[in-house]
Enzyme design. Structure first.
Site, PDB file in Angstrom:
ATOM      1  N   THR A 130       6.238 -11.145  -3.170  1.00 13.29           N
ATOM      2  CA  THR A 130       5.991  -9.700  -3.667  1.00 13.29           C
ATOM      3  C   THR A 130       7.144  -9.101  -4.434  1.00 13.29           C
ATOM      4  OG1 THR A 130       4.398  -9.331  -1.712  1.00 13.29           O
ATOM      5  CG2 THR A 130       5.160  -7.363  -2.894  1.00 13.29           C
ATOM      6  N   SER A 162       9.370 -10.435   4.639  1.00 12.33           N
ATOM      7  CA  SER A 162       9.619 -10.533   6.207  1.00 12.33           C
ATOM      8  C   SER A 162      10.813 -11.523   6.518  1.00 12.33           C
ATOM      9  CB  SER A 162       8.228 -10.990   6.894  1.00 12.33           C
ATOM     10  OG  SER A 162       7.239 -10.472   6.449  1.00 12.33           O
ATOM     11  N   PRO A 244      -5.852 -20.668   3.374  1.00 11.57           N
ATOM     12  CA  PRO A 244      -6.776 -20.286   4.255  1.00 11.57           C
ATOM     13  C   PRO A 244      -6.254 -20.451   5.766  1.00 11.57           C
ATOM     14  CG  PRO A 244      -7.472 -21.934   2.695  1.00 11.57           C
ATOM     15  CD  PRO A 244      -6.099 -21.565   2.418  1.00 11.57           C
ATOM     16  N   GLU A 246      -3.159 -20.089   6.746  1.00 15.26           N
ATOM     17  CA  GLU A 246      -2.154 -18.764   6.941  1.00 15.26           C
ATOM     18  C   GLU A 246      -2.922 -17.632   7.377  1.00 15.26           C
ATOM     19  OE1 GLU A 246       0.980 -20.315   3.931  1.00 15.26           O
ATOM     20  OE2 GLU A 246       0.476 -18.330   3.903  1.00 15.26           O
ATOM     21  N   HIS A 342      -6.558   6.818  25.751  1.00 14.69           N
ATOM     22  CA  HIS A 342      -5.372   6.774  26.382  1.00 14.69           C
ATOM     23  C   HIS A 342      -4.779   8.291  26.332  1.00 14.69           C
ATOM     24  CE1 HIS A 342      -4.181   2.605  26.623  1.00 14.69           C
ATOM     25  NE2 HIS A 342      -3.312   2.853  27.351  1.00 14.69           N
TER      26      HIS A 342
HETATM   27  C1  LIG Z   1       5.574  -5.279   6.752  1.00 16.27           C
HETATM   28  C2  LIG Z   1       5.606  -6.079   5.442  1.00 16.27           C
HETATM   29  C3  LIG Z   1       5.735  -7.460   5.549  1.00 16.27           C
HETATM   30  C4  LIG Z   1       5.504  -8.491   4.459  1.00 16.27           C
HETATM   31  N1  LIG Z   1       5.822  -9.498   4.272  1.00 16.27           N
HETATM   32  C5  LIG Z   1       6.093 -10.271   2.974  1.00 16.27           C
HETATM   33  C6  LIG Z   1       6.549 -11.536   2.818  1.00 16.27           C
HETATM   34  O1  LIG Z   1       7.168 -11.774   3.739  1.00 16.27           O
HETATM   35  N2  LIG Z   1       6.423 -11.923   1.337  1.00 16.27           N
HETATM   36  C7  LIG Z   1       5.908 -11.401   0.542  1.00 16.27           C
HETATM   37  O2  LIG Z   1       5.821 -11.944  -0.556  1.00 16.27           O
HETATM   38  N3  LIG Z   1       5.123 -10.226   0.659  1.00 16.27           N
HETATM   39  C8  LIG Z   1       5.192  -9.443   1.855  1.00 16.27           C
HETATM   40  N4  LIG Z   1       4.593  -8.382   1.917  1.00 16.27           N
HETATM   41  C9  LIG Z   1       3.951  -7.852   0.820  1.00 16.27           C
HETATM   42  C10 LIG Z   1       2.436  -7.840   1.041  1.00 16.27           C
HETATM   43  O3  LIG Z   1       1.958  -9.194   0.964  1.00 16.27           O
HETATM   44  C11 LIG Z   1       1.784  -6.952  -0.085  1.00 16.27           C
HETATM   45  O4  LIG Z   1       2.378  -5.636   0.342  1.00 16.27           O
HETATM   46  C12 LIG Z   1       0.311  -6.961  -0.019  1.00 16.27           C
HETATM   47  O5  LIG Z   1      -0.070  -8.414  -0.561  1.00 16.27           O
HETATM   48  C13 LIG Z   1      -0.247  -5.722  -1.150  1.00 16.27           C
HETATM   49  O6  LIG Z   1       0.621  -5.918  -2.271  1.00 16.27           O
HETATM   50  P1  LIG Z   1       0.988  -4.468  -2.845  1.00 16.27           P
HETATM   51  O7  LIG Z   1       1.666  -3.832  -1.890  1.00 16.27           O
HETATM   52  O8  LIG Z   1       1.658  -4.940  -4.148  1.00 16.27           O
HETATM   53  O9  LIG Z   1      -0.243  -3.612  -3.065  1.00 16.27           O
HETATM   54  P2  LIG Z   1      -1.083  -3.444  -4.509  1.00 16.27           P
HETATM   55  O10 LIG Z   1      -1.570  -4.988  -4.787  1.00 16.27           O
HETATM   56  O11 LIG Z   1      -0.470  -2.720  -5.445  1.00 16.27           O
HETATM   57  O12 LIG Z   1      -2.432  -2.833  -3.676  1.00 16.27           O
HETATM   58  C14 LIG Z   1      -2.591  -1.429  -3.462  1.00 16.27           C
HETATM   59  C15 LIG Z   1      -3.911  -1.247  -3.240  1.00 16.27           C
HETATM   60  O13 LIG Z   1      -4.789  -1.488  -4.276  1.00 16.27           O
HETATM   61  C16 LIG Z   1      -5.916  -2.412  -3.909  1.00 16.27           C
HETATM   62  N5  LIG Z   1      -6.256  -3.498  -5.069  1.00 16.27           N
HETATM   63  C17 LIG Z   1      -5.312  -4.238  -5.647  1.00 16.27           C
HETATM   64  N6  LIG Z   1      -6.068  -4.943  -6.529  1.00 16.27           N
HETATM   65  C18 LIG Z   1      -7.028  -4.782  -6.529  1.00 16.27           C
HETATM   66  C19 LIG Z   1      -8.379  -5.231  -7.230  1.00 16.27           C
HETATM   67  N7  LIG Z   1      -8.461  -5.972  -7.953  1.00 16.27           N
HETATM   68  N8  LIG Z   1      -9.756  -4.629  -6.592  1.00 16.27           N
HETATM   69  C20 LIG Z   1      -9.630  -3.520  -5.615  1.00 16.27           C
HETATM   70  N9  LIG Z   1      -8.767  -3.232  -4.984  1.00 16.27           N
HETATM   71  C21 LIG Z   1      -7.438  -3.586  -5.393  1.00 16.27           C
HETATM   72  C22 LIG Z   1      -5.122  -3.107  -2.662  1.00 16.27           C
HETATM   73  O14 LIG Z   1      -6.253  -3.805  -1.871  1.00 16.27           O
HETATM   74  C23 LIG Z   1      -4.494  -1.914  -2.082  1.00 16.27           C
HETATM   75  O15 LIG Z   1      -5.451  -1.540  -1.177  1.00 16.27           O
HETATM   76  C24 LIG Z   1       4.698  -7.600   2.979  1.00 16.27           C
HETATM   77  C25 LIG Z   1       4.498  -6.465   3.270  1.00 16.27           C
HETATM   78  C26 LIG Z   1       4.691  -5.693   4.388  1.00 16.27           C
HETATM   79  C27 LIG Z   1       4.097  -4.138   4.502  1.00 16.27           C
END
Ligand SMILES: Cc1cc2nc3c(=O)[nH]c(=O)nc-3n(C[C@H](O)[C@H](O)[C@H](O)COP(=O)(O)OP(=O)(O)OC[C@H]3O[C@@H](n4cnc5c(N)ncnc54)[C@H](O)[C@@H]3O)c2cc1C
Length: 381
Positions: A130, A162, A244, A246, A342
């Site tokens: 990300t 993470s 899948p 994961e 609760h």
């Molecule tokens: C606590 C935590 C731990 C994490 N750990 C890791 C890690 O170890 N490694 C890593 O690489 N990432 C990690 N992440 C990142 C996580 O995988 C991403 O936050 C997640 O995949 C969503 O991406 P984004 O935040 O960019 O949201 P976006 O992709 O910007 O999405 C925002 C919203 O738009 C929606 N959306 C996006 N595209 C579409 C579409 N085509 N159609 C409809 N709706 C859509 C999404 O569903 C979401 O609701 C972590 C995140 C958190 C909060």
């Protein structure tokens, strides 16, 4: 209330589950308060888990693992969910998961070099995909790796990683060909002690406060070309192959946490009284609890079927997305209803349900959001 277990688990899986439960009671629960305060888990936790064969239970013995199967890894996630301290710990023990990428796509040298140390809990792994501008849309990443002689030179940044502070080795998704879309994505194994590897903030989160989640910056960071995991341009395949299974680990965690939340809530409503009667004796409480119990039992049946498919090598993308979608959305409903039952206590940190509630929220977001799960499921219709 006893969780309903199915026959898909062998006596050996159940023995592993018992060892893991004891380990979490002895090595996680007593320390979780201090680690929450610190915002990070002490590295000794990984070494202790490694010594008991809990870090990478599915890695073969020739690479330092105990030689179990992926169901052992799923049990790790389920039990972390079912342990109250697990709600604060974040992925912790699940940081062994990317070892499967190294096992399946690594060269003989990469496997020999990294897997025994990861299994022993000496090397902590993370996957860094990300970026500040993109998460769901992986092929839009901008972190660039440019070939220079026998090296790649990496520039860019990652966010929400993470274990980003604790990790010793990151599987970093990079663009090796910015013009090639998904085919321009590669994965590099990057040691965190290389010059140009910069850890940013340990980000403050709504929940899972003992687990570190960080920014990473790569500034003219050089790695040898032998750090490529899989072929250049094959990064998508590397990252997608294990997806899948994961995603099923996140479903496992959500299921374990849902079962725990229901059990804790039953204990609470049997004790607590209002208007001269126990909370559990109000018809509304009974209906809510009956509904949750039924939905969790149905979720468990679907999940155990997925586990059986893992053992047969038949778990596909669509089914694992269904498990993640259903069980994490269900977990959200369970946590909300259990906090409600609760009353004010449910909002207090000293009651585990409050931390289960905040921990649950991430399960619908990481590993692919619920919306992305629906795309995956719809594609197979
Ligand atoms: C606590 C935590 C731990 C994490 N750990 C890791 C890690 O170890 N490694 C890593 O690489 N990432 C990690 N992440 C990142 C996580 O995988 C991403 O936050 C997640 O995949 C969503 O991406 P984004 O935040 O960019 O949201 P976006 O992709 O910007 O999405 C925002 C919203 O738009 C929606 N959306 C996006 N595209 C579409 C579409 N085509 N159609 C409809 N709706 C859509 C999404 O569903 C979401 O609701 C972590 C995140 C958190 C909060």
């Amino acid at each position: 209330m006893q969780a309903e277990q199915s026959s898909v688990y062998t006596p050996e899986h159940e023995a592993f589950r018992d060892t893991l439960r004891r380990f979490l009671v002895e090595e996680l629960t007593p320390h979780i308060g201090a680690w929450e305060q610190a915002g990070i888990i002490d590295r000794s936790f990984w070494r202790r888990a490694g010594a008991l064969g809990l870090m990478c239970p599915g890695i073969p013995e020739e690479y330092g693992g105990p030689g179990g199967d992926f169901v052992h890894q799923l049990i790790v996630s389920e039990e972390l969910g079912r342990c109250a301290a697990g709600a604060s710990a974040g992925v912790a023990l699940e940081s062994g998961l990317p070892s499967f990428h190294i096992l399946n796509f690594g060269t003989a040298e990469q496997r020999r070099r990294w897997l025994p140390a990861v299994c022993a809990g000496e090397v902590i792994l993370t996957v860094a995909m990300t970026e500040p501008h993109c998460g769901s849309d992986l092929q839009a990443i901008r972190t660039a790796a440019v070939r220079d002689g026998d090296d790649y030179v990496i520039n860019g940044s990652k966010i929400y990683i993470s274990g980003g502070i604790n990790a010793d080795l990151a599987l970093v998704a990079v663009k090796t060909d910015p013009a090639a879309g998904a085919r321009g994505v590669s994965v590099l194994l990057v040691e965190s002690d290389r010059p140009g590897y910069v850890r940013g903030r340990n980000l403050h989160k709504m929940g899972m406060r003992a687990g570190d989640t960080a920014e990473l910056f790569f500034q003219n960071l050089r790695v040898p070309a032998t750090s490529l995991l899989g072929p250049e341009g094959g990064g998508f395949a590397v990252l997608m192959k294990e997806l899948p299974k994961e995603r099923l680990t996140i479903a496992a965690r959500a299921l374990g946490a849902s079962e725990l939340a229901l059990a804790l809530t039953l204990d609470f409503v049997r004790e607590r009284k209002a208007f001269g009667q126990r909370i559990i004796d109000f018809q509304n409480s009974r209906f809510v609890l009956a509904q949750l119990h039924t939905e969790i039992a149905c979720g468990r049946a679907f999940y155990d079927d997925c586990v059986a498919r893992v053992l047969r090598g038949e778990l596909d993308n669509s089914r694992s997305a269904m498990a993640k979608l259903w069980l994490t959305e269900l977990e959200g409903r369970v946590m909300d209803a259990c906090v409600q039952l609760h009353g004010g206590a449910g909002y207090m940190d000293e009651f585990p349900i409050s931390k289960l509630y905040t921990a649950a929220r991430i399960h619908r977001i990481y590993g692919g959001t619920s919306e992305i799960m629906k795309y995956t499921i719809a594609r197979a219709l």
